[in-house]
Design a protein around this motif. Structure first.
Motif, PDB file in Angstrom:
ATOM      1  N   LEU A 134       8.794   2.874  12.647  1.00 52.31           N
ATOM      2  CA  LEU A 134       8.493   4.098  13.358  1.00 52.31           C
ATOM      3  C   LEU A 134       7.094   4.782  13.171  1.00 52.31           C
ATOM      4  CD1 LEU A 134      12.070   5.613  13.138  1.00 52.31           C
ATOM      5  CD2 LEU A 134      11.170   4.310  15.011  1.00 52.31           C
ATOM      6  N   GLY A 135       6.481   4.307  11.801  1.00 56.81           N
ATOM      7  CA  GLY A 135       5.604   5.022  11.289  1.00 56.81           C
ATOM      8  C   GLY A 135       5.570   5.140   9.716  1.00 56.81           C
ATOM      9  N   ALA A 136       4.955   5.892   9.228  1.00 50.84           N
ATOM     10  CA  ALA A 136       4.619   6.277   7.866  1.00 50.84           C
ATOM     11  C   ALA A 136       4.381   7.695   7.400  1.00 50.84           C
ATOM     12  CB  ALA A 136       3.778   5.263   7.144  1.00 50.84           C
ATOM     13  N   ILE A 137       4.563   7.836   6.315  1.00 51.09           N
ATOM     14  CA  ILE A 137       4.795   9.251   5.591  1.00 51.09           C
ATOM     15  C   ILE A 137       3.555   9.229   4.387  1.00 51.09           C
ATOM     16  CG2 ILE A 137       6.543   9.337   4.143  1.00 51.09           C
ATOM     17  CD1 ILE A 137       6.703  12.423   4.570  1.00 51.09           C
ATOM     18  N   GLY A 138       2.600  10.151   4.354  1.00 49.71           N
ATOM     19  CA  GLY A 138       1.606  10.148   3.088  1.00 49.71           C
ATOM     20  C   GLY A 138       1.482  11.472   2.530  1.00 49.71           C
ATOM     21  N   VAL A 139       1.451  11.397   1.163  1.00 49.29           N
ATOM     22  CA  VAL A 139       1.205  12.680   0.404  1.00 49.29           C
ATOM     23  C   VAL A 139       0.143  12.529  -0.540  1.00 49.29           C
ATOM     24  CG1 VAL A 139       2.358  14.324  -1.069  1.00 49.29           C
ATOM     25  CG2 VAL A 139       3.808  13.357   0.819  1.00 49.29           C
TER      26      VAL A 139
END
Length: 165
Positions: A134-139
């Motif tokens: 679905l996508g990705a998360i980055g921090v």
């Protein structure tokens, strides 16, 4: 064949697709902006609770940002770094920490490190549900990739029930 000719003679149309011909279109699942925002809010809130000022971003499966938040005192570099971590995770379908490990010198994927869009540091996680990327998360902004990744994981946990299908 006579029935087909009869249909065509009556002005009807028949669409015939060979069994080995792929479909001309496909369906893609994507997070809503509201879901992406909940994920970045949860990641930022978790990091803030630990005393870290960060930026958090969710990108879609094409690597384009859907939601991005930068905490008040997060460094000016953190929105870009968080986005590159998420872009890396969605692009290679693994965590950005996994990418860092798989692109060490002498590894088959080491050549990818030369592309400036990739970020070989922890903090980016793919967002997957029901077998779909679905996508990705980055921090970015916590002290080290492990801490960034822990905050990103909290973002994923915040939306897990909503995206499982």
């Amino acid at each position: 064949m006579l029935a087909l000719a009869g249909l065509l003679g009556l002005g009807g149309t028949v669409a015939v697709q060979a069994a080995d011909t792929p479909a001309a279109t496909f369906t893609v699942r994507q997070l809503t902006p509201e879901t992406a925002l909940r994920a970045v809010q949860a990641a930022l809130t978790h990091c803030r609770g630990l005393g870290y000022q960060v930026s958090a971003v969710v990108v879609d499966r094409a690597g384009l940002p859907q939601a991005l938040l930068r905490d008040r005192l997060a460094g000016a570099h953190t929105p870009d770094v968080a986005t590159r971590k998420a872009w890396t995770a969605v692009s290679v379908k693994m965590s950005s920490a996994g990418f860092a490990a798989e692109t060490q010198a002498g590894k088959p994927m080491s050549g990818l490190r030369g592309d400036p869009r990739f970020m070989a540091a922890g903090g980016g996680l793919p967002i997957e549900a029901g077998g779909s990327l679905l996508g990705a998360i980055g921090v970015s902004g916590a002290p080290g990739g492990d801490a960034d990744e822990a905050c990103a994981a909290k973002g994923l946990q915040a939306i897990a029930d909503d995206i499982e299908f």
